[in-house]
Structure formats: structure tokens, C-alpha cells
Design an enzyme around this catalytic site. Sequence first.
Site, PDB file in Angstrom:
ATOM      1  N   HIS A  84       0.926  -1.011   0.001  1.00 26.02           N
ATOM      2  CA  HIS A  84       0.052  -0.114  -0.119  1.00 26.02           C
ATOM      3  C   HIS A  84       0.933   1.320  -0.073  1.00 26.02           C
ATOM      4  CE1 HIS A  84      -4.100   2.025   1.610  1.00 26.02           C
ATOM      5  NE2 HIS A  84      -2.897   2.986   1.408  1.00 26.02           N
ATOM      6  N   HIS A  86       1.647   5.197  -2.357  1.00 24.62           N
ATOM      7  CA  HIS A  86       1.150   6.421  -3.108  1.00 24.62           C
ATOM      8  C   HIS A  86       2.225   6.868  -3.970  1.00 24.62           C
ATOM      9  CE1 HIS A  86      -3.081   6.520  -1.579  1.00 24.62           C
ATOM     10  NE2 HIS A  86      -2.252   5.934  -0.497  1.00 24.62           N
ATOM     11  N   LYS A  89       2.080  10.512  -5.297  1.00 28.68           N
ATOM     12  CA  LYS A  89       1.944  11.608  -4.523  1.00 28.68           C
ATOM     13  C   LYS A  89       3.286  12.163  -3.802  1.00 28.68           C
ATOM     14  CE  LYS A  89      -2.944  11.283  -2.669  1.00 28.68           C
ATOM     15  NZ  LYS A  89      -3.285   9.890  -3.227  1.00 28.68           N
ATOM     16  N   HIS A 235      -9.593   1.772   0.492  1.00 26.35           N
ATOM     17  CA  HIS A 235      -9.239   2.867   1.489  1.00 26.35           C
ATOM     18  C   HIS A 235     -10.519   2.906   2.409  1.00 26.35           C
ATOM     19  CE1 HIS A 235      -5.695   3.826  -0.839  1.00 26.35           C
ATOM     20  NE2 HIS A 235      -5.301   4.918   0.032  1.00 26.35           N
ATOM     21  N   GLU A 238     -10.946   5.806   7.313  1.00 29.09           N
ATOM     22  CA  GLU A 238      -9.806   6.489   7.690  1.00 29.09           C
ATOM     23  C   GLU A 238     -10.081   7.706   8.793  1.00 29.09           C
ATOM     24  OE1 GLU A 238      -5.354   8.013   6.047  1.00 29.09           O
ATOM     25  OE2 GLU A 238      -6.962   7.486   4.708  1.00 29.09           O
ATOM     26  N   ASP A 335       2.306   3.370   2.874  1.00 30.97           N
ATOM     27  CA  ASP A 335       1.356   4.454   2.627  1.00 30.97           C
ATOM     28  C   ASP A 335       2.300   5.589   2.041  1.00 30.97           C
ATOM     29  OD1 ASP A 335      -1.197   5.460   2.511  1.00 30.97           O
ATOM     30  OD2 ASP A 335      -1.416   5.974   4.381  1.00 30.97           O
ATOM     31  N   ASN A 336       1.950   6.699   2.423  1.00 30.12           N
ATOM     32  CA  ASN A 336       2.160   7.947   1.894  1.00 30.12           C
ATOM     33  C   ASN A 336       3.953   8.277   2.089  1.00 30.12           C
ATOM     34  OD1 ASN A 336      -0.594   8.136   2.237  1.00 30.12           O
ATOM     35  ND2 ASN A 336      -0.300   9.722   0.616  1.00 30.12           N
TER      36      ASN A 336
END
Length: 440
Positions: A84, A86, A89, A235, A238, A335-336
Site C-alpha cells: 500500500h 502512493h 503523490k 481505503h 480512515e 502508505d504516503n
Amino acid sequence: MTAGFAKVPHAARLRIVNATLPACLVQSGQLLLATPDGLARCDLVLAEGKIASIVAAGVEPADGTTPTLDLDQGMILPCFADVHTHLDKGHIWPRRPNPDGTFMGALNAVLADRQASWTAEDVAARMEFSLRCAYAHGTSAIRTHIDSRPGQTAISWPVFAAMRETWAGRIALDASPLFGIELALDDAHMAEVSDMVDRHGHVMGAVTYMGPALRPGLERLFLLAREKGWDLDFHVDETLDPTAESLRVIAEMALSLWFPGRILVGHCCSLSMQAEDEADRTMDLMARAGIAVVSLPMCNMYLQDRVPGRTPRRRGVTLLHEMKARGIEVMVASDNTRDPFYAYGDLDVLEVYREATRILHFDHSAPDWIRTVTRTPASFLGGGVDLGVGAPADLVLFRARHWSELLSRPQSDRTVLRRGKPIDRSLPDYRELDPVLARS
């Protein structure tokens, strides 16, 4: 062994002795004696890019001709799988920081940056930088969520497809679209996104939250995925609002529609705020439906329970121990990375696992939590990371001899082997992104 990739012999055949492996990752059938913390002492032979043998330490004598590397009880892990992320981004923080660190602040900052700057050139440069970091840290498989909104879908998906081809053989790339569940009811949007998934992927996804579009939007995605033979990746919830229950809706729909594919849900933060009987009911449905979960501990701790001037009380992670006890497949992931949703990170899965161990109390429970960043996510990304005969020699070697040593330091001196050969672990300089981030 001394630190650095140059110290590992470049040889078609290599014997590694006195190594420490997590027994839960060793191919079934290997007779190994594990310690209470799940570690086993082993010797391995690597040949032609694969593991040729794996035995208990000291069982087989040296043949006198194969170069030998003594790890002095240092640990070996298979390369990591990050299920997972991104990538589209990543690294926009220098030009578009989150003004207050909140979830809404992140949404608004990304929206503004996407509208102003996300050309194909911009997305490609930042993806490439991220993948170079992940590769150097020892990751061999990644799933990225791709913002798939009107105006951006046609830009980012071809960039992903080109990146997947460029990185083939180094990092196996997978992708899932990301859009609000209400857009699942927009025919034009779904036509465009479905076309991209048809051409470049096999996973459909969305962001789910409570609202009138939730059930009809989910039903459309489930039926489309069943028709196409796709998996699903959502997602979910959250938020720390206990009334957010879209996870339960997903599980109920998977059961009612007899969905045959794999379903992965990420975040699920609100579950930690619900009454135990309500959470138990949802997790029981998840187990029946075969739904897997990935928690994103670093990003969610950054965003959740953030109030200016107030110390956070709640961690924002979901109930992995309770899920694992039900046989639900559980994972953690990056994640990010250096964007408004998380200002830090480097796609180093070992960092994710180290922080997850502390945040989620993986320690003092079961010795097989390392599966959350290796075997389990790899199975969702189409690979396998069992350490056994015939497996690819894609390994990460550490000086650390047990879990406490491994998780107490960043392990910056780790050695990464791909097909049995050491790679250059040099990380890209952030200055390389300056020309890209200056464009707005």
C-alpha cells in the site's frame, strides 16, 4: 561480514554460513530448530540466482571450492513487499506542505498540487525517485494507489505502465485506482478508469466512507470486478469516528454477492473506536468473507487525533491482533511518502516494520509478525518469498543477530542481494528533485 555490498563475493555460486533466519519464512519441509522468538541458525548455498540449499547451521561441510560468507549469526530476510503506497503523490511536500497536519489539510493540499503540477513529467520523476529509494532499501514488489479523478486518470496511468516496464526485474509493480466512492456511480468516470485497469492492472479500488453513495457504489465495483476477474482494494474508514462502518458494509456485500476475488482493505481506523461487540461482529464477517487488511501505522499516527495544542491520545491503527487471531491475513505498509498525508518516510519497509512493532505491540506476542511485510503482501502482489530451495536469492543481509538488534537501529549498513548478487545501495539525493518541484 563487514558492511557494504562490495564485501559480498560476486560469484555464480556462494555459500552463506552461520546465518539467522525467521523460521516462519523458511519453506515448509526444512528441518530447523527455532528459538522461542522464532529464529533459526542456517547455512545456505546460492547458485545461478536462486537458493540451492538451506540447512541447519553446521550440518554440511564446505566443499572447498565455493566462496563462503560467514554472517557471524547475522540475520537474513527475503526482500520486502510494500502492498500500500502512493507513488504518484510522493515527495511533493517541499512545494505543497500540509498547513496544519490534519486529514482535511492533506486532502486540500494534494488537490491544489494535483491541479497545478501533476503533468506526466512531474509524476514520472517523482515515481522514479521513490522506486530508487525502495530498491536500495531492499523492496522487490510494490502496489501503488493512483489518484484516478477526471483530468488525472489519463495522465498518471500511462506513466505507471511505463514505469512498470522500466523497473521489471527489479521491482514488480502493481496498481489500484483511487477515487471517492461517489464516483463509482459516474458512468463516464468508470468507463475511463475501467479502461485503464483493463490495460494496465487487475485491481479495482476506491475510498469508502458513510453516505448515500456507499452501497450502490460498492455494488457497482463488486459486480464490475466479478465480471472482469479483478481483485478489489479499498481505503476504508480512515477516521476515528466510531459511526464509520463501511468496513462492515464491504464484508456484508462480499458475502451476499459471493465475490470470488481477493479483497484488501486499508486503514480501518474507526474499528479501534467501536464497542467491542460491534468490532467483533465486523471482524467475524471479514473472516467469513476472506477479506485481508493492511494497517498504515506511520501515516495514521501522523494524521489521526491531531488537534492543535493538544497531545494525541489515540494511535489510529486497526485491530490487527484480533484479526490475526481470526485467521484474517494482516499486513503493514508504507502508505504516503513526504507528501501532505505524511511528511516523512523513504519507502523503507524495515522502518515500517520497526515502527509497527512498537506502535502495534507485535513484540511479546507471536514470532511470525515479519510475515506482514514479506510473505503475506507478496502473495497479494503475485509473488512468494519463502526462503527455500528454488526460491530467488533476493535477500537482505544484516549484521543484527536477533529482533532486538534488528529493530533498534535503522540498519543502514544492510546488504541487498538480487538474484544472489549485491546491488549498489546508494540512495538518490533529494536535490535531484529540485528542478521538478520548482515547477508549479
